[in-house]
Design a protein around this motif. Sequence first.
Motif, PDB file in Angstrom:
ATOM      1  N   UNK A  54      -0.704  16.817  10.791  1.00 51.66           N
ATOM      2  CA  UNK A  54       0.293  16.556   9.762  1.00 51.66           C
ATOM      3  C   UNK A  54       0.295  17.731   8.802  1.00 51.66           C
ATOM      4  N   UNK A  55       1.358  17.814   8.008  1.00 48.49           N
ATOM      5  CA  UNK A  55       1.460  18.915   7.057  1.00 48.49           C
ATOM      6  C   UNK A  55       0.812  18.489   5.745  1.00 48.49           C
ATOM      7  N   UNK A  56      -0.081  19.326   5.230  1.00 45.83           N
ATOM      8  CA  UNK A  56      -0.695  19.057   3.938  1.00 45.83           C
ATOM      9  C   UNK A  56      -0.575  20.330   3.117  1.00 45.83           C
ATOM     10  N   UNK A  57       0.188  20.278   2.066  1.00 50.65           N
ATOM     11  CA  UNK A  57       0.473  21.443   1.208  1.00 50.65           C
ATOM     12  C   UNK A  57       0.882  22.652   2.053  1.00 50.65           C
ATOM     13  N   UNK A  58       1.808  22.405   2.967  1.00 47.67           N
ATOM     14  CA  UNK A  58       2.346  23.501   3.771  1.00 47.67           C
ATOM     15  C   UNK A  58       1.441  23.970   4.907  1.00 47.67           C
ATOM     16  N   UNK A  59       0.304  23.272   5.069  1.00 47.61           N
ATOM     17  CA  UNK A  59      -0.628  23.695   6.133  1.00 47.61           C
ATOM     18  C   UNK A  59      -0.764  22.600   7.192  1.00 47.61           C
ATOM     19  N   UNK A  60      -0.814  23.009   8.453  1.00 42.55           N
ATOM     20  CA  UNK A  60      -1.032  22.023   9.512  1.00 42.55           C
ATOM     21  C   UNK A  60      -2.504  21.602   9.470  1.00 42.55           C
ATOM     22  N   UNK A  61      -2.720  20.305   9.382  1.00 45.78           N
ATOM     23  CA  UNK A  61      -4.072  19.763   9.214  1.00 45.78           C
ATOM     24  C   UNK A  61      -4.276  18.622  10.198  1.00 45.78           C
ATOM     25  N   UNK A  62      -5.528  18.272  10.472  1.00 44.61           N
ATOM     26  CA  UNK A  62      -5.789  17.076  11.266  1.00 44.61           C
ATOM     27  C   UNK A  62      -6.909  17.264  12.260  1.00 44.61           C
ATOM     28  N   UNK A  63      -7.250  16.167  12.925  1.00 42.76           N
ATOM     29  CA  UNK A  63      -8.316  16.181  13.925  1.00 42.76           C
ATOM     30  C   UNK A  63      -8.034  17.221  15.009  1.00 42.76           C
ATOM     31  N   UNK A  64      -6.805  17.213  15.526  1.00 40.96           N
ATOM     32  CA  UNK A  64      -6.458  18.155  16.605  1.00 40.96           C
ATOM     33  C   UNK A  64      -6.626  19.609  16.154  1.00 40.96           C
ATOM     34  N   UNK A  65      -6.293  19.862  14.888  1.00 42.73           N
ATOM     35  CA  UNK A  65      -6.362  21.233  14.374  1.00 42.73           C
ATOM     36  C   UNK A  65      -7.820  21.683  14.314  1.00 42.73           C
ATOM     37  N   UNK A  66      -8.678  20.825  13.751  1.00 43.43           N
ATOM     38  CA  UNK A  66     -10.114  21.162  13.703  1.00 43.43           C
ATOM     39  C   UNK A  66     -10.660  21.348  15.112  1.00 43.43           C
ATOM     40  N   UNK A  67     -10.231  20.450  15.990  1.00 34.52           N
ATOM     41  CA  UNK A  67     -10.752  20.501  17.362  1.00 34.52           C
ATOM     42  C   UNK A  67     -10.332  21.794  18.067  1.00 34.52           C
ATOM     43  N   UNK A  68      -9.049  22.107  18.009  1.00 29.91           N
ATOM     44  CA  UNK A  68      -8.580  23.279  18.759  1.00 29.91           C
ATOM     45  C   UNK A  68      -9.160  24.567  18.164  1.00 29.91           C
ATOM     46  N   UNK A  69      -9.346  24.584  16.843  1.00 27.03           N
ATOM     47  CA  UNK A  69      -9.941  25.783  16.233  1.00 27.03           C
ATOM     48  C   UNK A  69     -11.380  25.959  16.710  1.00 27.03           C
ATOM     49  N   UNK A  70     -12.104  24.847  16.778  1.00 31.21           N
ATOM     50  CA  UNK A  70     -13.510  24.928  17.196  1.00 31.21           C
ATOM     51  C   UNK A  70     -13.623  25.286  18.682  1.00 31.21           C
ATOM     52  N   UNK A  71     -12.768  24.696  19.512  1.00 30.14           N
ATOM     53  CA  UNK A  71     -12.835  24.992  20.948  1.00 30.14           C
ATOM     54  C   UNK A  71     -12.445  26.453  21.189  1.00 30.14           C
ATOM     55  N   UNK A  72     -11.402  26.910  20.509  1.00 28.80           N
ATOM     56  CA  UNK A  72     -10.950  28.294  20.681  1.00 28.80           C
ATOM     57  C   UNK A  72     -12.069  29.252  20.287  1.00 28.80           C
ATOM     58  N   UNK A  73     -12.727  28.942  19.167  1.00 29.56           N
ATOM     59  CA  UNK A  73     -13.815  29.808  18.686  1.00 29.56           C
ATOM     60  C   UNK A  73     -14.933  29.866  19.731  1.00 29.56           C
ATOM     61  N   UNK A  74     -15.282  28.701  20.224  1.00 29.86           N
ATOM     62  CA  UNK A  74     -16.347  28.631  21.241  1.00 29.86           C
ATOM     63  C   UNK A  74     -15.956  29.449  22.484  1.00 29.86           C
ATOM     64  N   UNK A  75     -14.661  29.443  22.801  1.00 27.39           N
ATOM     65  CA  UNK A  75     -14.181  30.164  23.983  1.00 27.39           C
ATOM     66  C   UNK A  75     -13.960  31.652  23.693  1.00 27.39           C
TER      67      UNK A  75
END
Length: 270
Positions: A54-75
């Motif tokens: 969801x959008x929070x103060x113009x930023x995409x936020x949420x479980x999926x966002x945290x997840x994809x950022x962490x998986x991408x970093x790991x990869x």
Amino acid sequence: MKKIGVKISVFMMLSCLLVLAACGNKEEKSSTDGNEKGKTLIAGTNAAFAPFEYMDKGKVTGFDVDLVEAVAKEAGYKVEVKHEGWDAMLANLQSKQSDLAIAGITMNDERKKTYDFTKPYFEATNMIVVKKESDIKNALDLKDKKIGVQNGTTGQEAAEKILGNNNGNIAKYKNITIAFMALKNNEVDAVVIDNVVGNEYVKNNPKENLKVVMDKENFDSEFYGMAFPKGSKLTKEFDQAFQKMIDNGTYAEIYKKWFKEEPDMESLKK
Ligand code: ARG
């Protein structure tokens, strides 16, 4: 004369080569094969699906966002999560304008024909959201009622399973926020929506006088996966990175941050 002609054409050939080389060298944010480590991948989403995105103060936020950022970093990648319309998100994925998509996307056979998916990262099912005074008690009660869904989602499929395809009583909205608005204004009698998202909306909007109706018999269990263009090498890399995060507890941490409970890892092995 002849010599000059040869010189000119050699010169022209060289300049063509230079131009081509320059084009090839242009730094691109997103590529189809993805494989240069460290680069920024584009992940499409549809950020009207709290708590997943969801959008929070113009930023995409949420479980999926945290997840994809962490998986991408790991990869070994960076990732930019981009809010797009649901249909645009899928089209951009197919045309490889995005490297992946994460948006509570249910993996089903139809979609597997067009996209590759990681292993499941979340189990879900559809549910019904109605006004508190509604007499709808299960999915079968939806017959003859007006139902709001997000166009092109499994919510639409679930509603069609009960009312039949092309039933005029199914109102298809381009995002779930508009579907809930229609419920609020009594333009529809119910919204069929992923369970966690339905619960979250009802909890966050107490003034709208809503309640949820679960029906495990008539709504199937679904699994969310990260989606990639067919044949993308990233699918396997993300799968391996995701498995590492399950093993080292990072997945559970992100899960607890958003859902305030331990994940049921067994459910993802189905
Ligand atoms: N899980 C459902 C589906 O895949 C709905 C997903 C909607 N997601 C969103 N971000 N709007 O069809």
